[in-house]
Motif scaffolding. Structure first.
Motif, PDB file in Angstrom:
ATOM      1  N   MET A 516       0.835  -1.200   0.000  1.00  0.00           N
ATOM      2  CA  MET A 516       0.000   0.000   0.000  1.00  0.00           C
ATOM      3  C   MET A 516       0.873   1.255   0.000  1.00  0.00           C
ATOM      4  SD  MET A 516      -2.968   1.118   2.726  1.00  0.00           S
ATOM      5  CE  MET A 516      -3.830   2.694   2.549  1.00  0.00           C
ATOM      6  N   VAL A 517       1.948   1.229   0.787  1.00  0.00           N
ATOM      7  CA  VAL A 517       2.875   2.364   0.807  1.00  0.00           C
ATOM      8  C   VAL A 517       3.511   2.552  -0.568  1.00  0.00           C
ATOM      9  CG1 VAL A 517       5.048   3.225   1.766  1.00  0.00           C
ATOM     10  CG2 VAL A 517       3.338   2.195   3.270  1.00  0.00           C
ATOM     11  N   ASN A 518       3.852   1.457  -1.230  1.00  0.00           N
ATOM     12  CA  ASN A 518       4.451   1.540  -2.563  1.00  0.00           C
ATOM     13  C   ASN A 518       3.493   2.200  -3.559  1.00  0.00           C
ATOM     14  OD1 ASN A 518       6.592   0.709  -4.555  1.00  0.00           O
ATOM     15  ND2 ASN A 518       4.877  -0.465  -5.387  1.00  0.00           N
ATOM     16  N   ASP A 519       2.218   1.778  -3.526  1.00  0.00           N
ATOM     17  CA  ASP A 519       1.231   2.382  -4.423  1.00  0.00           C
ATOM     18  C   ASP A 519       0.953   3.832  -4.041  1.00  0.00           C
ATOM     19  OD1 ASP A 519       0.961   0.096  -5.946  1.00  0.00           O
ATOM     20  OD2 ASP A 519      -0.664  -0.718  -4.728  1.00  0.00           O
ATOM     21  N   ASN A 522       3.697   5.925  -5.580  1.00  0.00           N
ATOM     22  CA  ASN A 522       3.493   6.182  -7.011  1.00  0.00           C
ATOM     23  C   ASN A 522       2.447   7.271  -7.240  1.00  0.00           C
ATOM     24  OD1 ASN A 522       5.336   4.162  -7.664  1.00  0.00           O
ATOM     25  ND2 ASN A 522       3.757   2.578  -7.764  1.00  0.00           N
ATOM     26  N   TYR A 523       1.356   7.186  -6.485  1.00  0.00           N
ATOM     27  CA  TYR A 523       0.258   8.144  -6.654  1.00  0.00           C
ATOM     28  C   TYR A 523       0.662   9.529  -6.150  1.00  0.00           C
ATOM     29  CZ  TYR A 523      -4.518  10.038  -6.114  1.00  0.00           C
ATOM     30  OH  TYR A 523      -5.655  10.802  -6.179  1.00  0.00           O
ATOM     31  N   SER A 524       1.224   9.584  -4.934  1.00  0.00           N
ATOM     32  CA  SER A 524       1.576  10.878  -4.342  1.00  0.00           C
ATOM     33  C   SER A 524       2.687  11.571  -5.125  1.00  0.00           C
ATOM     34  CB  SER A 524       2.003  10.691  -2.884  1.00  0.00           C
ATOM     35  OG  SER A 524       3.171   9.893  -2.792  1.00  0.00           O
ATOM     36  N   ASP A 525       3.586  10.782  -5.725  1.00  0.00           N
ATOM     37  CA  ASP A 525       4.677  11.378  -6.502  1.00  0.00           C
ATOM     38  C   ASP A 525       4.124  12.233  -7.639  1.00  0.00           C
ATOM     39  OD1 ASP A 525       7.603  11.474  -7.357  1.00  0.00           O
ATOM     40  OD2 ASP A 525       6.648  10.620  -9.147  1.00  0.00           O
ATOM     41  N   LYS A 526       3.103  11.720  -8.317  1.00  0.00           N
ATOM     42  CA  LYS A 526       2.507  12.485  -9.420  1.00  0.00           C
ATOM     43  C   LYS A 526       1.702  13.667  -8.895  1.00  0.00           C
ATOM     44  CE  LYS A 526       2.300   8.568 -12.621  1.00  0.00           C
ATOM     45  NZ  LYS A 526       3.062   7.648 -11.768  1.00  0.00           N
ATOM     46  N   ILE A 527       1.066  13.477  -7.739  1.00  0.00           N
ATOM     47  CA  ILE A 527       0.300  14.576  -7.149  1.00  0.00           C
ATOM     48  C   ILE A 527       1.234  15.714  -6.743  1.00  0.00           C
ATOM     49  CG2 ILE A 527      -1.130  15.259  -5.181  1.00  0.00           C
ATOM     50  CD1 ILE A 527      -2.666  13.628  -7.182  1.00  0.00           C
ATOM     51  N   LEU A 580      -2.220   6.017   6.667  1.00  0.00           N
ATOM     52  CA  LEU A 580      -2.048   5.858   5.223  1.00  0.00           C
ATOM     53  C   LEU A 580      -3.352   6.166   4.485  1.00  0.00           C
ATOM     54  CD1 LEU A 580       0.092   2.583   5.124  1.00  0.00           C
ATOM     55  CD2 LEU A 580       0.884   4.952   4.929  1.00  0.00           C
ATOM     56  N   ASN A 581      -4.462   5.812   5.100  1.00  0.00           N
ATOM     57  CA  ASN A 581      -5.762   6.123   4.513  1.00  0.00           C
ATOM     58  C   ASN A 581      -5.966   7.634   4.446  1.00  0.00           C
ATOM     59  OD1 ASN A 581      -7.912   4.925   3.283  1.00  0.00           O
ATOM     60  ND2 ASN A 581      -8.865   4.159   5.143  1.00  0.00           N
ATOM     61  N   SER A 582      -5.575   8.325   5.513  1.00  0.00           N
ATOM     62  CA  SER A 582      -5.680   9.787   5.523  1.00  0.00           C
ATOM     63  C   SER A 582      -4.758  10.405   4.478  1.00  0.00           C
ATOM     64  CB  SER A 582      -5.330  10.325   6.917  1.00  0.00           C
ATOM     65  OG  SER A 582      -6.246   9.867   7.883  1.00  0.00           O
ATOM     66  N   ALA A 583      -3.564   9.825   4.311  1.00  0.00           N
ATOM     67  CA  ALA A 583      -2.646  10.311   3.281  1.00  0.00           C
ATOM     68  C   ALA A 583      -3.245  10.105   1.889  1.00  0.00           C
ATOM     69  CB  ALA A 583      -1.305   9.590   3.393  1.00  0.00           C
ATOM     70  N   THR A 584      -3.920   8.973   1.701  1.00  0.00           N
ATOM     71  CA  THR A 584      -4.600   8.718   0.427  1.00  0.00           C
ATOM     72  C   THR A 584      -5.679   9.761   0.179  1.00  0.00           C
ATOM     73  OG1 THR A 584      -4.204   6.336   0.634  1.00  0.00           O
ATOM     74  CG2 THR A 584      -5.949   7.031  -0.867  1.00  0.00           C
ATOM     75  N   ALA A 585      -6.479  10.037   1.218  1.00  0.00           N
ATOM     76  CA  ALA A 585      -7.546  11.028   1.082  1.00  0.00           C
ATOM     77  C   ALA A 585      -6.973  12.413   0.792  1.00  0.00           C
ATOM     78  CB  ALA A 585      -8.392  11.057   2.352  1.00  0.00           C
ATOM     79  N   TRP A 586      -5.824  12.736   1.422  1.00  0.00           N
ATOM     80  CA  TRP A 586      -5.206  14.035   1.145  1.00  0.00           C
ATOM     81  C   TRP A 586      -4.802  14.124  -0.331  1.00  0.00           C
ATOM     82  CZ3 TRP A 586      -0.748  15.632  -1.041  1.00  0.00           C
ATOM     83  CH2 TRP A 586      -0.472  17.001  -0.968  1.00  0.00           C
ATOM     84  N   CYS A 587      -4.245  13.051  -0.870  1.00  0.00           N
ATOM     85  CA  CYS A 587      -3.849  13.046  -2.281  1.00  0.00           C
ATOM     86  C   CYS A 587      -5.060  13.230  -3.192  1.00  0.00           C
ATOM     87  CB  CYS A 587      -3.135  11.738  -2.620  1.00  0.00           C
ATOM     88  SG  CYS A 587      -1.485  11.572  -1.896  1.00  0.00           S
ATOM     89  N   ASP A 636       7.357  21.450   6.009  1.00  0.00           N
ATOM     90  CA  ASP A 636       6.063  21.993   6.432  1.00  0.00           C
ATOM     91  C   ASP A 636       5.011  21.682   5.372  1.00  0.00           C
ATOM     92  OD1 ASP A 636       4.105  23.276   7.788  1.00  0.00           O
ATOM     93  OD2 ASP A 636       4.713  25.305   7.194  1.00  0.00           O
ATOM     94  N   HIS A 637       4.533  20.433   5.409  1.00  0.00           N
ATOM     95  CA  HIS A 637       3.569  19.989   4.406  1.00  0.00           C
ATOM     96  C   HIS A 637       2.676  18.922   5.043  1.00  0.00           C
ATOM     97  CE1 HIS A 637       1.983  18.148   0.722  1.00  0.00           C
ATOM     98  NE2 HIS A 637       2.301  19.279   0.130  1.00  0.00           N
ATOM     99  N   PRO A 638       1.354  18.981   4.850  1.00  0.00           N
ATOM    100  CA  PRO A 638       0.452  18.026   5.526  1.00  0.00           C
ATOM    101  C   PRO A 638       0.726  16.571   5.160  1.00  0.00           C
ATOM    102  CG  PRO A 638      -0.722  19.342   3.874  1.00  0.00           C
ATOM    103  CD  PRO A 638       0.603  19.986   4.076  1.00  0.00           C
ATOM    104  N   PHE A 639       1.078  16.299   3.903  1.00  0.00           N
ATOM    105  CA  PHE A 639       1.356  14.919   3.508  1.00  0.00           C
ATOM    106  C   PHE A 639       2.607  14.405   4.219  1.00  0.00           C
ATOM    107  CE2 PHE A 639       3.201  11.676   0.697  1.00  0.00           C
ATOM    108  CZ  PHE A 639       2.115  10.825   0.561  1.00  0.00           C
ATOM    109  N   HIS A 640       3.611  15.263   4.332  1.00  0.00           N
ATOM    110  CA  HIS A 640       4.841  14.862   5.020  1.00  0.00           C
ATOM    111  C   HIS A 640       4.572  14.583   6.494  1.00  0.00           C
ATOM    112  CE1 HIS A 640       9.010  15.737   6.765  1.00  0.00           C
ATOM    113  NE2 HIS A 640       9.113  14.609   6.086  1.00  0.00           N
ATOM    114  N   GLN A 641       3.696  15.361   7.104  1.00  0.00           N
ATOM    115  CA  GLN A 641       3.373  15.138   8.512  1.00  0.00           C
ATOM    116  C   GLN A 641       2.724  13.771   8.709  1.00  0.00           C
ATOM    117  OE1 GLN A 641       4.215  17.095  11.224  1.00  0.00           O
ATOM    118  NE2 GLN A 641       3.550  15.220  12.238  1.00  0.00           N
ATOM    119  N   LEU A 642       1.889  13.369   7.778  1.00  0.00           N
ATOM    120  CA  LEU A 642       1.256  12.048   7.868  1.00  0.00           C
ATOM    121  C   LEU A 642       2.300  10.937   7.755  1.00  0.00           C
ATOM    122  CD1 LEU A 642      -1.898  12.748   5.668  1.00  0.00           C
ATOM    123  CD2 LEU A 642      -1.905  12.231   8.113  1.00  0.00           C
TER     124      LEU A 642
END
Length: 654
Positions: A516-519, A522-527, A580-587, A636-642
């Motif tokens: 899940m972290v790997n996927d 991939n997704y967050s990198d493009k975001i 990780l679910n919250s990180a997905t929702a943020w993306c 200082d970024h919400p995704f990084h904090q997650l």
């Protein structure tokens, strides 16, 4: 204690989206009529097979297209009647009973390889075999019992499919109603419920049933609009919920909460309207209330992103219009009377015919447990020798976690059902009509909670069974203690066998989380690099991530209810999954709002920490030396904090 607490919470948890009253009420009336007719003609012994046939066949109703419902319910009636016949024929000879029980138990359990519906049919057949091979009351002859059970099943099937000629697609509408009820419940609870993977599963089940339509028929296009807008609004809601906790202004936060709650009210109204079209006035009123809250939210554009509001409101209003407007159903809908889709059983069954296969092992475990229960009931000369093997049939599942939950739920539900019946019969002694009403009520409770809370469904089946046997001359108060002891004993037997031949579906938690972290990477990198979806890569990465999220959720649920050592504590795995679910929702929110670009240094830092998180999970799974987390500067970024919070969970778990 944490395992006990989790099992306790799982036992009492109710999946509200699965609760519907219309079909259970109709089916319980059929049961009541069957019991009443048998009493009326002076044949109380006929109530047992009639009521069991009517209830069990309705339990096997798969929903969806009427053609599939008719096929499944008719075949279930036939197979259960055959199991009843065989059970009755071997009831007077223990040696024959024991020998015949071996192939019947194995085949009924191995039916799970053909899918969930075949699994339930197998369980019900084994239960019928148990009841009619071990009932102490002198019943009607075996062939008559089988015929009456078949009759009860056929009557229930005919009533269930009676709206079929109208071509109103009742089953498919109910599938979509379940999806929208689930979203409504999530909107009234928490972000974790909103971003749950169960909503996507329910929507996909509804979409799978659309193959009964001709291409581009009016009915198909109408349902496809529901599906497409439902997918869009779920996607938008995922993004909207992700930003709720970032709102610091109390007034704006209150408006956001009101907006999500109003969205849930519209979902609930859509679900009601899809079942009963005359409820569309409620939907129109809910829509007007939503528009008022939407206006307040748009006035807070500096804190509530308008694009996120649009992602929810636009498809939701389209859904409301589709559900409240005229339905293109009936003769002009393009619905086939018969669904030609048939998955051949042979290849599915042969694919699992291996000694280490999960379904083959399930068949071995259930057969062994069933034979032990049959032998023990005979050895102890129990007057109700069917109760223990019947309980074994109900509670055995292919995996250890499912079996554990079934055992606890079965014991809890049986105790509650016995208590309620004992209390009722100590207060008053009902006549035959009163007993018939209680039997119908028990069947109603079973069908209401069958897929929402197994413990309460067991309470209903206990009320149903005890009252049914009271009606045919087996006093309840004289057998309560024996039934409780037999239930607990059956649970012990099944649990011991499950430990001896285990299938731990929660043993790969760290592996599925690492995937899940790997996927997510991939997704967050493009975001984070603000890559558009021109080539469909972003959508593909998102789809892969959401699929892997479903696998991770299933593995964690299994691990939560499995006894034994876990490389990662299930509670910590749950916390990590939620992060990780919250990180997905943020993306998802960032994809909708197009506000995610960061500088190269920050992006590289986040990418390194995501890769490091996956490596640490793999090291835990492989029982390797723990990888220490390297030093990093805070971004200082919400995704990084997650992601940093996810690392903290691993620090705690090791």
């Amino acid at each position: 204690m944490s395992l006990i607490n989790e099992i306790g919470r799982g036992t009492i948890a109710v999946e509200k989206a699965q609760i519907a009253l219309t079909n259970p009420l109709r089916s319980s009336v059929v049961i009541l009529i069957g019991v009443g007719c048998a009493i009326g003609v002076g044949e109380p012994l006929a109530t047992l097979p009639l009521a069991i046939g009517a209830l069990f066949v309705q339990m096997d109703d798969p929903g969806g297209p009427f053609s599939r419902r008719a096929t499944v319910m008719l075949w279930a009636s036939v197979w259960m009647a055959l199991a009843t016949l065989v059970g009755g024929l071997v009831s007077n000879d223990f040696a024959t009973h024991f020998v015949i029980a071996i192939p019947i138990a194995f085949v009924c359990a191995y039916a799970s390889a053909a899918g969930p519906r075949a699994s339930l049919t197998g369980v019900l057949c084994l239960v019928c075999f148990s009841i009619f091979s071990g009932t102490p009351i002198e019943l009607l002859d075996s062939f008559t019992n089988a015929e009456l059970l078949l009759l009860g099943g056929l009557l229930q099937t005919l009533v269930t499919i009676s709206p079929w000629p109208l071509r109103r697609a009742n089953g498919i509408r109910s599938d979509f109603a379940i999806f929208f009820r689930g979203l409504a419940h999530a909107c009234s609870t928490s972000n974790l419920e909103i971003i749950s993977s169960s909503h996507a599963t329910r929507l996909q089940l509804a979409i799978d049933d659309l193959a009964v339509y001709e291409n581009d028929s009016k009915g198909e296009l109408w349902f496809k609009r529901l599906a497409d807008n439902g997918r869009e609004v779920r996607f938008g809601l995922l993004g909207l919920a992700a930003t709720r906790d970032e709102i610091s202004n109390p007034t704006s936060r209150k408006i956001m909460d009101d907006l999500i709650y109003s969205v849930g009210d519209v979902f609930q109204s859509i679900a009601l309207t899809l079942v009963w079209h005359w409820r569309h006035q409620r939907l129109l009123a809910a829509r007007e209330r939503l528009l008022i809250i939407e206006g307040k939210a748009r006035a807070r554009a500096q804190e509530i992103d308008p694009s996120l509001i649009d992602a929810v409101i636009v498809p939701l209003l389209a859904l409301a219009e589709t559900a409240a407007g005229p339905w293109p159903l009936g003769r002009a809908s393009g619905i086939h009377f018969f669904d030609s889709r048939r998955k051949p059983l042979g290849p599915m069954l042969r694919a699992h015919w291996r000694r280490n296969d999960v379904f083959f092992l399930h068949a071995v475990r259930l057969t062994l447990s069933f034979l032990v229960a049959v032998s023990l009931a005979q050895l102890l000369d129990l007057p109700h020798s069917y109760w223990m093997p019947m309980t074994v049939a109900w509670i055995s599942k292919p995996d250890l976690s499912g079996t554990t939950m079934r055992i606890v739920s079965r014991i809890f539900g049986t105790l509650l059902g016995v208590f309620l019946i004992g209390l009722a019969f100590s207060i008053f002694v009902p006549n035959d009509l009163g007993l018939a009403l209680i039997i119908g009520f028990g069947g109603f409770v079973v069908l209401v909670f069958l897929f929402s809370n197994y413990a309460l469904a067991v309470t209903g089946i206990t009320i149903f069974a005890l009252t049914l046997f009271e009606l045919i001359g087996d006093p309840v108060n004289e057998t309560i203690g024996m039934r409780i002891v037999s239930t607990v004993t059956a649970g012990v037997i099944v649990f011991i066998v499950a430990l001896l031949i285990p299938n731990r579906s929660g043993s790969k938690v760290e592996l599925v989380l690492s995937e899940m972290v790997n996927d997510l990477d991939n997704y967050s990198d493009k975001i984070l690099r603000s890559i558009d979806d021109r080539n469909g890569e972003l959508s593909s990465d998102r789809k892969n991530l959401l699929h892997q999220r479903d696998l991770a959720a299933a593995a964690i649920t299994a691990a939560t209810y499995e006894v034994g050592h876990h490389s990662m504590r299930p509670a910590d795995a749950t916390y990590l999954f939620n992060i990780l679910n919250s990180a997905t929702a943020w993306c998802v929110a960032a994809e909708i709002a197009h506000t995610s670009a960061i500088d190269i240094a920050a992006h590289n830092q986040i990418s390194r920490e995501v890769a490091e998180l996956r490596a640490r999970l793999l090291s835990i799974h492989n029982n390797e030396a723990h990888l220490d987390r390297g030093h990093s500067s805070k971004v200082d970024h919400p995704f990084h904090q997650l992601i940093r919070n996810a690392h903290l969970i691993l620090n705690k778990d090791i």
